[in-house]
Scaffold this motif. Structure first.
Motif, PDB file in Angstrom:
ATOM      1  N   SER A 315     -30.543   6.641  -8.985  1.00  0.00           N
ATOM      2  CA  SER A 315     -29.805   7.374  -7.959  1.00  0.00           C
ATOM      3  C   SER A 315     -29.076   8.502  -8.375  1.00  0.00           C
ATOM      4  O   SER A 315     -28.933   8.766  -9.646  1.00  0.00           O
ATOM      5  N   ILE A 316     -28.951   9.750  -7.384  1.00  0.00           N
ATOM      6  CA  ILE A 316     -28.129  10.963  -7.858  1.00  0.00           C
ATOM      7  C   ILE A 316     -27.079  11.209  -6.981  1.00  0.00           C
ATOM      8  O   ILE A 316     -27.414  10.871  -5.662  1.00  0.00           O
ATOM      9  N   LEU A 317     -26.028  11.209  -7.458  1.00  0.00           N
ATOM     10  CA  LEU A 317     -24.752  11.597  -6.606  1.00  0.00           C
ATOM     11  C   LEU A 317     -24.576  13.144  -6.697  1.00  0.00           C
ATOM     12  O   LEU A 317     -24.395  13.498  -7.897  1.00  0.00           O
ATOM     13  N   LEU A 318     -24.372  13.785  -5.489  1.00  0.00           N
ATOM     14  CA  LEU A 318     -24.128  15.122  -5.476  1.00  0.00           C
ATOM     15  C   LEU A 318     -22.851  15.486  -5.082  1.00  0.00           C
ATOM     16  O   LEU A 318     -22.282  14.770  -4.088  1.00  0.00           O
ATOM     17  N   TYR A 319     -22.202  16.469  -5.596  1.00  0.00           N
ATOM     18  CA  TYR A 319     -20.774  16.531  -5.450  1.00  0.00           C
ATOM     19  C   TYR A 319     -20.598  18.124  -5.149  1.00  0.00           C
ATOM     20  O   TYR A 319     -21.538  18.987  -5.230  1.00  0.00           O
TER      21      TYR A 319
END
Length: 435
Positions: A315-319
């Motif tokens: 998973s990739i969490l984008l901020y």
């Protein structure tokens, strides 16, 4: 007359349920199976209530306080603030509650329409594997994810791409008069910021071996991506090399000793770290939301490095630490709930999005304030005009002035010390298809 403004994001929830809000603010869910979900399903995941609101004041901040069961008692959990003098569709962050049953909203300076929609999103399991945080500059990891990494310190790696050395004016150096040349002051700025990146995460217990400074140059990452074979000098110190800021790294990088500021070198270093760490989750800037050129380019460099290394996270969490033409978001004083970005993005190069919100314990929020204070670039005082404007807005907000705690002069001490840290969660395959 309030301004009509709807917020839209291309969301794909895992749960969706119609709801009604009665005159007492009680939220009734249409689907009893969702209403009776247990704590183990509710607490670890992200929950948003899509509502339509209407502010009742031109200046006073509309406030929605979430009241939910805790230890079998109704308890005020947190308050989310919306835009004054507006009306439209918004998301109320419920994340951190323990039950979806017997929810109640307490309202000030706004009205809500009766019909609402509950949206639920499964959060990635951050405890199940290494977390890698991409920070374009020192302090980006702390602003975006101090709460997250303080809850998983032994599992976290932080890679800071640039030392943030650029200084445009000599009178803007941290200590007036310390250096007599712009070059000397700029190099010193990068030195202390690199030190910040190597030490601040220690406050949360992240091992020093898992903190990596690449030392590339501020405001050059876009050019490095567009022309990866071209050497781009530092804007402030043309003779500088990235090695100057790698003093505190505990591990070797492929380009150590011969590093030049090129996109090829940056991606080579990132690829080697990806292959070694094999992160299960990567946290990186969102190129559709965060407008900072270095932040956009950071995620593009990450994508190139992922393709080079052959490693893809689950998973990739984008901020987003910055928002174009929007100040003071998330709304309200410190420790309030963090709302979802006030944007209208019907489509995205990533396809559909999932929201991922992580609640911060009050102690973690206070530690985050300490971490931000340790970052030299967030110091200093705002100018007179900014101070006067802030004071006026606080007076007009309808909140007691003591609610507006002032931990420091920088905007980030108000906007980023909140009860949640929010991200967009996407699969690695969506990043590969991003244009």
């Amino acid at each position: 007359m309030p301004i009509q403004r709807d917020h839209h994001l291309p969301l794909a929830p895992d749960w969706e349920c119609k709801a009604t809000i009665d005159d007492n603010g009680i939220v009734q869910l249409d689907d009893p199976a969702i209403a009776t979900l247990g704590k183990d399903d509710v607490r670890p995941n992200t929950w948003m209530l899509e509502v339509r609101y209407r502010a009742t004041s031109r200046w006073k901040l509309p406030a929605v306080t979430i009241v939910g069961p805790s230890n079998s008692q109704a308890t005020e959990r947190f308050t989310q603030y919306l835009e004054a003098n507006e009306t439209g569709k918004r998301l109320i962050n419920l994340t951190g509650i323990e039950s979806l049953d017997k929810l109640q909203l307490t309202l000030k300076h706004l009205r809500l329409e009766r019909d609402a929609i509950l949206l639920g999103f499964r959060n990635p399991d951050l405890a199940s594997g290494p977390i890698l945080i991409i920070a374009p500059h020192p302090d980006d990891a702390e602003l975006a994810a101090f709460g997250v990494y303080s809850q998983h310190p032994k599992n976290t790696w932080i890679i800071t791409l640039t030392a943030g050395e650029r200084l445009k004016r000599l009178d803007k150096q941290y200590w007036p008069g310390l250096d007599d040349s712009l070059e000397g002051a700029s190099q010193r700025k990068g030195f202390i910021r690199a030190w910040n990146s190597a030490t601040t995460p220690l406050l949360a217990g992240v091992p020093s071996e898992q903190l990596v400074m690449l030392g590339y140059f501020n405001d050059t990452l876009t050019m490095l991506y567009e022309k990866p074979d071209t050497v781009v000098p530092s804007y402030s110190v043309p003779t500088l090399k990235p090695d100057a800021y790698r003093n505190w790294n505990k591990l070797s990088l492929p380009t150590d000793g011969q590093a030049r500021n090129t996109g090829q070198n940056l991606q080579s270093d990132l690829a080697a770290l990806l292959a070694s760490i094999k992160p299960k989750t990567i946290i990186t800037p969102h190129p559709d939301i965060d407008p900072h050129a270095d932040h956009i380019a950071s995620t593009r460099h990450l994508l190139a490095a992922m393709q080079q290394s052959g490693h893809s996270p689950e998973s990739i969490l984008l901020y987003a630490n910055h928002l174009k033409s929007i100040r003071g978001f998330p709304r309200g004083p410190v420790h309030a709930a963090a709302g979802v970005w006030p944007l209208d993005i019907p489509n995205s190069g990533f396809g559909d999005w999932k929201l991922a919100s992580f609640p911060l314990r009050f102690e973690d929020q206070k530690q985050k304030a300490l971490a931000l204070h340790s970052m030299h670039d967030l110091g200093g005082s705002p100018g007179l005009e900014r101070r006067l404007k802030r004071r006026l807005l606080k007076r007009l907000s309808g909140l007691p002035i003591q609610r507006w705690k002032v931990y420091s002069g920088h905007d980030f001490f108000q906007t980023h010390i909140k009860a949640h840290e929010n991200y967009i969660s996407v699969k690695a395959s969506a990043l590969f298809s991003y244009k």
